[in-house]
Structures are given as C-alpha cells and as structure tokens.
Design a protein around this motif. Structure first.
Motif, short mmCIF file in Angstrom:
data_model
loop_
_atom_site.label_atom_id
_atom_site.label_comp_id
_atom_site.label_asym_id
_atom_site.label_seq_id
_atom_site.Cartn_x
_atom_site.Cartn_y
_atom_site.Cartn_z
N ARG A 30 0.85 -1.20 0.00
CA ARG A 30 0.00 0.00 0.00
C ARG A 30 0.88 1.24 0.00
O ARG A 30 2.01 1.22 0.49
N LEU A 31 0.33 2.30 -0.56
CA LEU A 31 1.02 3.58 -0.57
C LEU A 31 0.66 4.35 0.70
O LEU A 31 -0.45 4.23 1.21
N LEU A 32 1.59 5.14 1.18
CA LEU A 32 1.44 5.97 2.37
C LEU A 32 1.63 7.43 1.98
O LEU A 32 2.16 7.72 0.90
N PRO A 33 1.25 8.35 2.85
CA PRO A 33 1.55 9.77 2.58
C PRO A 33 3.05 10.02 2.51
O PRO A 33 3.86 9.18 2.91
N ASP A 34 3.42 11.17 2.01
CA ASP A 34 4.81 11.63 1.97
C ASP A 34 5.71 10.76 1.10
O ASP A 34 6.89 10.54 1.43
N ALA A 37 5.87 3.93 0.89
CA ALA A 37 5.04 2.76 0.63
C ALA A 37 5.43 1.65 1.60
O ALA A 37 6.59 1.55 2.02
N VAL A 38 4.45 0.82 1.92
CA VAL A 38 4.71 -0.43 2.64
C VAL A 38 4.90 -1.49 1.57
O VAL A 38 4.08 -1.61 0.65
N VAL A 39 5.99 -2.24 1.66
CA VAL A 39 6.29 -3.26 0.67
C VAL A 39 6.47 -4.61 1.34
O VAL A 39 6.85 -4.70 2.51
N ASP A 40 6.20 -5.66 0.57
CA ASP A 40 6.43 -7.03 1.02
C ASP A 40 7.78 -7.48 0.46
O ASP A 40 7.98 -7.50 -0.75
N SER A 49 10.84 4.56 0.47
CA SER A 49 10.51 5.78 -0.26
C SER A 49 10.19 5.43 -1.71
O SER A 49 10.89 4.63 -2.34
N VAL A 50 9.13 6.03 -2.24
CA VAL A 50 8.78 5.88 -3.66
C VAL A 50 8.83 7.24 -4.37
O VAL A 50 8.18 7.46 -5.38
N ALA A 51 9.63 8.13 -3.83
CA ALA A 51 9.72 9.50 -4.36
C ALA A 51 10.26 9.55 -5.79
O ALA A 51 9.94 10.46 -6.54
N LEU A 52 11.06 8.57 -6.19
CA LEU A 52 11.70 8.60 -7.51
C LEU A 52 10.93 7.84 -8.58
O LEU A 52 11.32 7.85 -9.75
N VAL A 53 9.85 7.13 -8.19
CA VAL A 53 9.10 6.31 -9.14
C VAL A 53 7.61 6.57 -9.03
O VAL A 53 7.14 7.14 -8.05
N SER A 54 6.87 6.15 -10.02
CA SER A 54 5.42 6.23 -9.99
C SER A 54 4.91 4.82 -9.71
O SER A 54 4.84 3.98 -10.61
N ALA A 55 4.60 4.54 -8.45
CA ALA A 55 4.23 3.19 -8.02
C ALA A 55 2.78 3.12 -7.60
O ALA A 55 2.19 4.12 -7.18
N ALA A 56 2.23 1.92 -7.70
CA ALA A 56 0.87 1.64 -7.26
C ALA A 56 0.87 0.32 -6.50
O ALA A 56 1.79 -0.49 -6.65
N ALA A 57 -0.17 0.10 -5.71
CA ALA A 57 -0.30 -1.17 -4.99
C ALA A 57 -0.26 -2.31 -6.00
O ALA A 57 -0.87 -2.25 -7.06
N GLY A 58 0.51 -3.34 -5.67
CA GLY A 58 0.66 -4.50 -6.54
C GLY A 58 1.87 -4.46 -7.44
O GLY A 58 2.29 -5.48 -7.97
N ASP A 59 2.45 -3.27 -7.64
CA ASP A 59 3.65 -3.15 -8.48
C ASP A 59 4.84 -3.84 -7.83
O ASP A 59 4.94 -3.92 -6.60
N GLY A 66 16.60 1.50 0.77
CA GLY A 66 15.33 2.05 1.24
C GLY A 66 14.66 2.98 0.25
O GLY A 66 13.64 3.58 0.56
N GLU A 67 15.18 3.07 -0.97
CA GLU A 67 14.63 3.96 -2.00
C GLU A 67 14.27 3.14 -3.23
O GLU A 67 15.11 2.44 -3.79
N ALA A 68 13.00 3.21 -3.65
CA ALA A 68 12.60 2.55 -4.90
C ALA A 68 13.28 3.26 -6.06
O ALA A 68 13.20 4.48 -6.17
N ILE A 69 13.95 2.49 -6.92
CA ILE A 69 14.68 3.10 -8.03
C ILE A 69 14.09 2.74 -9.38
O ILE A 69 14.46 3.33 -10.39
N ALA A 70 13.16 1.76 -9.41
CA ALA A 70 12.52 1.40 -10.68
C ALA A 70 11.27 0.56 -10.41
O ALA A 70 11.22 -0.18 -9.43
N VAL A 71 10.30 0.68 -11.30
CA VAL A 71 9.14 -0.21 -11.31
C VAL A 71 9.47 -1.28 -12.33
O VAL A 71 9.73 -0.97 -13.50
N VAL A 72 9.49 -2.55 -11.91
CA VAL A 72 9.89 -3.63 -12.82
C VAL A 72 8.75 -4.55 -13.18
O VAL A 72 8.90 -5.42 -14.02
N GLY A 73 7.59 -4.39 -12.57
CA GLY A 73 6.46 -5.23 -12.91
C GLY A 73 5.20 -4.71 -12.25
O GLY A 73 5.24 -4.00 -11.27
N LYS A 74 4.06 -5.05 -12.85
CA LYS A 74 2.77 -4.63 -12.30
C LYS A 74 1.93 -5.82 -12.00
O LYS A 74 2.07 -6.85 -12.55
#
Length: 74
Positions: A30-34, A37-40, A49-59, A66-74
C-alpha cells in the motif's frame, strides 16, 4: 554481528532493502503519505521511499538503500 536497520531492528537477511549493497525486488502492499510505501520483501513488510518512481499497490519495485529506483512489474 547482524546489521541493523535505522529503526534499530535486525536485518532479516543478507538482502536487507534498507542497508544492503544490492537492489532487491519487492511488491507494493500500500502507498502511504509523503511518498512512502509499505512493501512485502518476502521476509516481512518494510517501509520504503517511492519518491523517484510512480508506483501503485501491486507493483514490483527495485529497491536500494530504502529507496525505490525502478518499477519492474505490475
């Protein structure tokens, strides 16, 4: 000695997404404010942190230090 996350918790594996030297694939729960995101991680849930990517739940994200650097799958 087991490495620790900034929260003081011991890292669960050699592929800790907070303090590891490699990027790790995780799934967004799930995405959080600021731009957070909570990730599994497969070993539990962590906050990143998902500040550098455009992420959605399930991605699937590639996370390093601690920093998301790429979305590799949806």
């Amino acid at each position: 000695m087991t490495p620790e996350q900034p929260s003081g918790q011991a890292c669960a594996s050699h592929q800790c997404i907070t303090c590891g030297d490699v990027a790790v694939e995780v799934r967004v729960v799930r995405l959080l404010p600021d731009e957070l995101a909570v990730v599994d991680t497969g070993a539990g849930q962590e906050q990143v942190s998902v500040a550098l990517v455009s992420a959605a739940a399930g991605d699937t994200l590639l996370v390093h230090a601690g920093e998301a650097i790429a979305v590799v799958g949806k």
